[in-house]
Design a protein around this motif. Structure first.
Motif, PDB file in Angstrom:
ATOM      1  N   ALA A 197       0.841  -1.210   0.000  1.00 37.51           N
ATOM      2  CA  ALA A 197       0.000   0.000   0.000  1.00 37.51           C
ATOM      3  C   ALA A 197       0.875   1.259   0.000  1.00 37.51           C
ATOM      4  O   ALA A 197       0.433   2.330  -0.407  1.00 37.51           O
ATOM      5  CB  ALA A 197      -0.917  -0.010   1.212  1.00 37.51           C
ATOM      6  N   LEU A 198       2.101   1.138   0.454  1.00 40.94           N
ATOM      7  CA  LEU A 198       3.026   2.274   0.481  1.00 40.94           C
ATOM      8  C   LEU A 198       4.048   2.206  -0.652  1.00 40.94           C
ATOM      9  O   LEU A 198       5.050   2.910  -0.644  1.00 40.94           O
ATOM     10  CB  LEU A 198       3.762   2.308   1.834  1.00 40.94           C
ATOM     11  N   GLY A 199       3.808   1.329  -1.610  1.00 38.72           N
ATOM     12  CA  GLY A 199       4.750   1.206  -2.729  1.00 38.72           C
ATOM     13  C   GLY A 199       6.011   0.457  -2.349  1.00 38.72           C
ATOM     14  O   GLY A 199       7.042   0.582  -3.000  1.00 38.72           O
ATOM     15  N   LEU A 200       5.929  -0.331  -1.285  1.00 40.69           N
ATOM     16  CA  LEU A 200       7.101  -1.099  -0.860  1.00 40.69           C
ATOM     17  C   LEU A 200       6.839  -2.593  -1.056  1.00 40.69           C
ATOM     18  O   LEU A 200       5.733  -3.002  -1.395  1.00 40.69           O
ATOM     19  CB  LEU A 200       7.448  -0.768   0.590  1.00 40.69           C
ATOM     20  N   PHE A 201       7.866  -3.411  -0.802  1.00 38.50           N
ATOM     21  CA  PHE A 201       7.834  -4.790  -1.267  1.00 38.50           C
ATOM     22  C   PHE A 201       8.593  -5.669  -0.283  1.00 38.50           C
ATOM     23  O   PHE A 201       9.739  -5.388   0.065  1.00 38.50           O
ATOM     24  CB  PHE A 201       8.526  -4.804  -2.636  1.00 38.50           C
ATOM     25  N   TYR A 202       7.910  -6.716   0.221  1.00 40.12           N
ATOM     26  CA  TYR A 202       8.583  -7.763   0.991  1.00 40.12           C
ATOM     27  C   TYR A 202       8.490  -9.027   0.135  1.00 40.12           C
ATOM     28  O   TYR A 202       7.433  -9.655   0.053  1.00 40.12           O
ATOM     29  CB  TYR A 202       7.910  -7.958   2.361  1.00 40.12           C
TER      30      TYR A 202
END
Lengths: 477, 477
Positions: free
Chosen positions: A123-128
């Motif tokens: 949702a914040l443009g980040l990636f796990y």
């Protein structure tokens, strides 16, 4: 376990969170692994690191086994309480404390569901990146304990590559912090990475700090069908040798394709010997270029049909079909045994062929699918645990598969863990000297041997021990 | 050490490779770290794993300290034989056995020079990212022992992220293999990663398998000058918060710029307070886009000048200037002490400011440069070891710098290691409980404590012990 100890545990977590009725204990007597089951003496669900530490102190004082677990989705019997004792459930420690957008980290409790972490950071443009098959229900604590992998391992690595910091409780009740938010940190031995994949045999993790990446902007999916298994394996090898690292390169053999098609009805051709499902992510331009080149390589290496998903939805549908493989296979027979013998990717074709030969030899039904890009195969046997004679042949077949993987420079487990299911095979990979060293390391953390006893290191030389319900549940304390 | 033991060692490696004249011993009495020196009793240079194992057996039997080393470029006194004993030099184990283009791995001896590995793999279009400052002379064994970092850590990580397999000899002489070429492998504890960064205190590494990447096709360099330090730090933060991960983001403060300019004469402006040197790699298109956006962000955040290198040569020249920083600073005064306090990158500006305040407080000259993108700073003090009073102030200043880093959520060492220089500070980061656990892990490998004794774990509470020449060199055996 006597009532005095149960009262001690109740006093720590509150009565509601200490379970000991037969029905409640039964729920925690098994995990996702078929064939293994054993009753615990008590189940406790701490709500804080302090409660966790207090539980461990009680267990350590009375020498009671502690099996920590989240959702129990592991496939190595890693959270079956084979020696009874306490099952410590971390699901209440499920808070997502922070997503730090400046340092690109997330910090959370071990009970957080993997897919919830995905949703929150995306949702914040980040990636796990790690995406184990069980991600919709697995906990991050479980992912850490088993060093979970997934379909994006080829390009992005596994859980270990993303865990930067841990808070953990030793059996003594001591609470320690390892690592943190520093991109570089060489202050002492790397205990963080040692704990990842330690399967609950060293400490109980109570807080996790993970590294995040920027979320790739674009993604494309390609599917290639083959008349010949070897062509598919060679395609995987050639793509990488031509210096393209796709996010995902999944392999399904003919039998898996047939079963998945019967389950999901997405139009897979049933006359093909193998398929590759390849996904690339990155910038739009780069993805476009890579997918074109990959398609070209697959065609050149003998694919009879290569198709690029027209829309993201079509791509997602194809990937969902792959993710459904285990569920689809599980419908075929009462018992599904999913293994994860892994080889260096260049030996993939040889390994797939040997699995076929071994299945024929022991007359058992084994489908093979998995993460072709990283050599991580999932030979999966559909069987029936009530048929003791067949189960014996299945065990023999898997034993031979593990030996074959080792012979090809591979390993007995790529991402499922050793647990109890593969404890008897660990020496094949690390040797008796390696096992002795690992046991000494375990002693350094857990001198009384209360942490998940009987896992990772085999107690005797009998391999693939099957533990029956009610057989265990020893009295402790 | 008596002559009998020396004869045993000679018999193993051959007379030529067992050194014990005062001149020869003197060469191995120090490493790249200033202020530390101590004489070994003997120096041995094995040519094989068998010779290495035989040497360890002798040392273990007679309880003689073993300090293994390559080129000794570490900056933590990690290879100074402070308790005498045997210096085991791995430089002869320098063969590059294999570059496996299908599995993207390289396998080599610990004596291989880092830059030689770079050259060999890059000739095949492959890439081994870690690039410590000493890479032209450092050995890969040393890089593994210290978990070397470098300028590409931000995007590509450190040595640990690339080491997949190791062969190592325990003090007992037992030869073990850990990991291998498998992209996924969870068979037992991850001893491979535990050995990386263990500073020669656990085992002697005799063979290394490293992961390789495809070599990025394009590279561009950008330089930004600032009137205000905080603007530079904020630029670093903003670039990453906008989801761009450059290969390199280096920071130089005004004093470092002045000294580098005097040394290299490349036209750095001398009226600026800070500069950033940013490099991005990838496909041509992507690099172009990223560099444009980075330039925009730097300008927006207050850079007075932003310039993109016109040609690869110009870019290389700018990066070479940054690489020359340590040599340039080393010319200023007789003694240069380079530290590597590291903080989460969002705390960079605060840390740089505090270094300035602390330098003023103790009236010492400290320049700061380093890897801004990963919060890994190199506060560097130009001093004179003959001036005991000033050295005392330098020690106090660094002590305060370490405390400041910890307070900001950082660590005492990002990439140089603990060794003897920072052993007294390890508890600041990992606590006494962490140290006790690490010592128990060391015991699991090295029960007689012969492996690089006195390193990582402080023997007493006095911090920054300075060992004088000839003061050590105890007699053993």
């Amino acid at each position: 376990m006597n009532n005095e100890i149960k009262r001690e545990l109740s006093a720590i977590v509150g009565e509601r969170w200490m379970l000991d009725t037969p029905n409640e204990l039964h729920v925690y007597s098994y995990d996702a692994t078929p064939l293994y089951q054993a009753m615990p003496d008590a189940v406790v669900m701490p709500a804080s690191v302090e409660e966790t530490a207090a539980i461990l102190k009680v267990a350590n004082r009375h020498r009671i086994p502690i099996v920590s677990r989240g959702s129990g989705t592991n496939l190595c019997g890693g959270t079956v309480p084979t020696e009874g004792g306490i099952v410590l459930v971390t699901n209440r420690l499920n808070e997502l404390y922070e997503i730090d957008q400046d340092n690109l980290t997330a910090t959370f409790g071990p009970g957080l569901i993997t897919a919830e972490l995905h949703t929150a950071v995306e949702a914040l443009g980040l990636f796990y990146p790690p995406d184990p098959g069980s991600m919709r229900i697995s906990t991050m604590g479980g992912n850490v304990a088993e060093c979970a992998g997934g379909m994006r391992g080829l390009k992005y690595g596994v859980t270990k590559d993303y865990i930067m910091g841990l808070q953990a409780v030793l059996p003594s009740g001591e609470v320690l912090r390892f690592g943190g938010k520093n991109a570089k940190d060489v202050a002492g031995y790397d205990i963080t990475k040692l704990l990842v994949g330690s399967e609950g045999t060293l400490a109980v993790v109570t807080e996790i700090t993970a590294k995040l990446l920027p979320l790739p902007k674009a993604k494309q999916t390609l599917v290639a069908y083959y008349n010949d298994l070897t062509d598919a394996a060679r395609s995987v090898q050639r793509v990488i040798a031509e210096k393209i690292i796709p996010a995902t390169m999944e392999f399904l053999d003919a039998e898996t394709m047939r079963v998945v098609e019967a389950y999901a009805g997405i139009g897979l051709p049933l006359d093909m010997k193998a398929m590759l499902l390849i996904e690339q992510d990155g910038t739009e331009m780069q993805v476009e270029q890579d997918i074109l080149r990959i398609a070209e390589i697959c065609r050149r290496e003998g694919a009879t049909e290569v198709r690029t998903a027209e829309t993201p939805e079509e791509g997602a549908k194809l990937m969902a079909a792959r993710r459904a493989a285990l569920s689809a296979l599980a419908r075929v027979k009462p018992t599904t045994i999913l293994e994860d013998a892994t080889v260096p990717r260049a030996r993939l074709a040889e390994m797939v062929e040997q699995v076929g030969v071994i299945a024929n030899k022991y007359d058992v039904q084994i489908c093979t699918f998995g993460h072709a890009g990283d050599g991580n195969l999932h030979p999966t046997c559909m069987t029936d645990e009530r048929d003791k004679e067949e189960i014996h042949r299945v065990e023999q077949a898997f034993q031979e598969i593990f030996h074959a993987a080792i012979k090809l420079g591979g390993t007995i487990t790529g991402e499922h863990g050793v647990g109890i299911a593969k404890a008897g095979y660990l020496d094949l990979k690390v040797g008796t000297g390696g096992i002795e060293l690992m046991k000494r390391i375990k002693d350094a953390f857990d001198p009384h041997g209360i942490m998940n006893p009987g896992k990772m290191f085999a107690k005797d030389t009998r391999r693939r021990v099957v533990v029956n319900t009610h057989e265990c549940g020893h009295k402790h304390g």
